[in-house]
Design an enzyme around this catalytic site. Structure first.
Site, mmCIF file in Angstrom:
data_model
loop_
_atom_site.group_PDB
_atom_site.id
_atom_site.type_symbol
_atom_site.label_atom_id
_atom_site.label_comp_id
_atom_site.label_asym_id
_atom_site.label_seq_id
_atom_site.Cartn_x
_atom_site.Cartn_y
_atom_site.Cartn_z
ATOM 1 N N GLU A 219 -69.389 49.824 -30.536
ATOM 2 C CA GLU A 219 -67.974 49.480 -30.460
ATOM 3 C C GLU A 219 -67.831 48.114 -29.797
ATOM 4 O O GLU A 219 -68.693 47.687 -29.024
ATOM 5 C CB GLU A 219 -67.222 50.530 -29.638
ATOM 6 N N ASP B 31 -64.634 53.659 -40.786
ATOM 7 C CA ASP B 31 -63.198 53.574 -41.014
ATOM 8 C C ASP B 31 -62.575 52.499 -40.125
ATOM 9 O O ASP B 31 -63.148 52.076 -39.124
ATOM 10 C CB ASP B 31 -62.527 54.935 -40.758
ATOM 11 N N ASP C 208 -63.585 45.900 -34.654
ATOM 12 C CA ASP C 208 -63.621 47.357 -34.484
ATOM 13 C C ASP C 208 -63.784 48.056 -35.820
ATOM 14 O O ASP C 208 -62.788 48.414 -36.451
ATOM 15 C CB ASP C 208 -62.337 47.804 -33.778
ATOM 16 N N HIS D 270 -68.801 53.488 -36.760
ATOM 17 C CA HIS D 270 -67.894 54.151 -37.695
ATOM 18 C C HIS D 270 -67.496 53.216 -38.833
ATOM 19 O O HIS D 270 -67.417 51.998 -38.662
ATOM 20 C CB HIS D 270 -66.665 54.719 -36.981
ATOM 21 N N GLU E 242 -63.631 58.186 -37.301
ATOM 22 C CA GLU E 242 -63.636 57.989 -35.851
ATOM 23 C C GLU E 242 -62.254 57.651 -35.319
ATOM 24 O O GLU E 242 -61.889 58.045 -34.206
ATOM 25 C CB GLU E 242 -64.628 56.881 -35.478
ATOM 26 N N GLU E 243 -61.478 56.908 -36.087
ATOM 27 C CA GLU E 243 -60.204 56.408 -35.585
ATOM 28 C C GLU E 243 -59.152 57.492 -35.397
ATOM 29 O O GLU E 243 -58.137 57.259 -34.741
ATOM 30 C CB GLU E 243 -59.652 55.312 -36.515
ATOM 31 N N HIS F 133 -57.593 46.816 -33.223
ATOM 32 C CA HIS F 133 -56.312 47.266 -33.780
ATOM 33 C C HIS F 133 -55.213 46.204 -33.761
ATOM 34 O O HIS F 133 -54.054 46.522 -34.033
ATOM 35 C CB HIS F 133 -55.798 48.519 -33.029
#
Length: 388
Positions: A166, A74, A106, A72, A140-141, A358
């Site tokens: 991931e 984002d 991530d 992803h 995706e997030e 994150h």
């Protein structure tokens, strides 16, 4: 042109981290990747979803089998940037060889590793058999719009296996729980708190609803030997605006982690049924269920060549055989492999540690990032050759 230098590989990751694609602006990432692929004579296609959001698809090789790789574009917000030791959108290496930046783990390192591995394989005229298809996703997030769009447009129809990069260098994931985000709203009538009988307190039925959901969840006995139990959590609740006014609106938000035995559909029905059972004493008041994110669980057996090859290559490139496991987290696989069945070869495996996702001062180890590029090159070719 041969292989890219380590410096060039880090520079590509730095460029990606420098694009502030915080839950948006994936189009900028897609444009960068499109230009990079074009530079190396690889065709790619940008699929716009909105004015600022897009997916990107690129392929090397031809024919079947088709091995899809996905990442992803984002990232989540960095939060308070002043709490970071380095600027969050400037890839910065520390004395221990960690590359810091939002998305470094991530999962822009995983995405970059796929892109670079495809470029280097293409330069060598590989793969000789089959197709590697990159599905770079938006959103995706939060809601998975990019993966849903790829599935809807048929990009998974002919796919024989899927790898998602991931951050998971310490485990090869082959199954994971699903996830739902559900907002429950209650409408009432606002009046002065000294005369509550003239209005209707929106908080009361919502509290009843939360209690009933908790009771219903505690009575659920279904479990999965691999994924464990489903999970229901009320995570946000809001209502009222002034202490001496009866609130005319209240809302609660829930996150649900689902398993095949207690899946998204069953929880949707449970929430809707409980909303009907809650007593609402005012004619214009009601409870509303809004499931604004729903991603089903991914359940595969993990007994296939893709897992075996990944474990073998982990010994070669990471110094140990990485175990295969299930995960409580969610990936784009929820929307990409919805009809593939338990025997479908799927893994989540990529540079970075799950614990770095994150967080403030997020990082990926530079050696892991570079090693995964080589690992992916071997994985893609070996899987396609063995399945030709």
């Amino acid at each position: 042109m041969g292989k890219l230098s380590s410096e060039e590989k880090v520079e590509i990751l730095a460029d990606l981290v420098g694009i502030e694609s915080v839950n948006d602006n994936e189009l900028d990432v897609a444009n960068y990747l499109h230009d990079l692929f074009q530079k190396h004579h690889i065709d790619s296609k940008i699929i716009k979803l909105t004015d600022t959001r897009a997916n990107l698809v690129a392929e090397i090789g031809s024919g079947s089998p088709v091995l899809a790789v996905s990442g992803h574009m984002d990232v989540v917000s960095p939060g308070d940037s002043s709490k970071w030791q380095t600027p969050p959108f400037k890839l910065t290496e520390d004395s221990e060889g960690h590359l810091h930046g939002r998305g470094a783990s991530d999962m822009k390192s995983g995405l970059a590793a796929f892109v670079i591995s495809m470029i280097e394989l293409h330069e060598q005229g590989l793969p000789k058999h089959g197709t590697v298809r990159l599905l770079a996703t938006a959103g995706e997030e939060i809601e998975g719009h990019g993966a849903k769009a790829f599935y809807k447009d048929g990009y998974m129809n002919d796919v024989d296996a899927l790898v998602i990069a991931e951050p998971s260098k310490d485990k090869i994931i082959y199954a994971h729980k699903g996830s739902m985000d559900i907002r429950v709203t209650s409408n009432g009538k606002s009046v002065h708190s000294s005369m509550p009988s003239l209005g209707y307190n929106a908080i009361n039925p919502l509290v009843d609803f939360v209690n009933r959901i908790n009771q219903a969840y505690n009575s659920i006995t279904e479990s999965n030997d691999l994924l464990g139990d489903s999970v229901v959590s009320a995570t946000i609740i809001n209502g009222g605006s002034q202490v001496n006014s009866i609130p005319d609106y209240a809302e609660a938000e829930f996150n649900v982690r689902t398993i095949p035995e207690a899946d998204n559909d069953s929880y949707q029905k449970l929430f809707e049924q409980i909303a009907k059972n809650v007593k609402v004493d005012a004619p214009d008041s009601y409870l509303n269920i809004d499931t604004y994110m729903s991603r089903p669980p991914v359940f595969t057996k993990g007994d296939n060549r893709l897992v075996d090859i990944a474990q073998s290559l982990s010994k070669k490139y990471l110094g140990k055989e990485v175990p295969k496991k299930a995960s409580p987290g969610v990936t784009d696989a929820s929307d990409l492999v919805v009809d593939k069945g338990e025997d479908f070869p799927f893994i989540m495996f990529g540079p970075g540690e799950t614990s770095q996702a994150h967080v403030i001062d997020e990082y990926v180890d530079k050696k892991d990032y570079l090693n995964f590029i080589d690992l992916f090159e071997d994985l893609l070719v070996e899987y396609l050759d063995e399945n030709e």
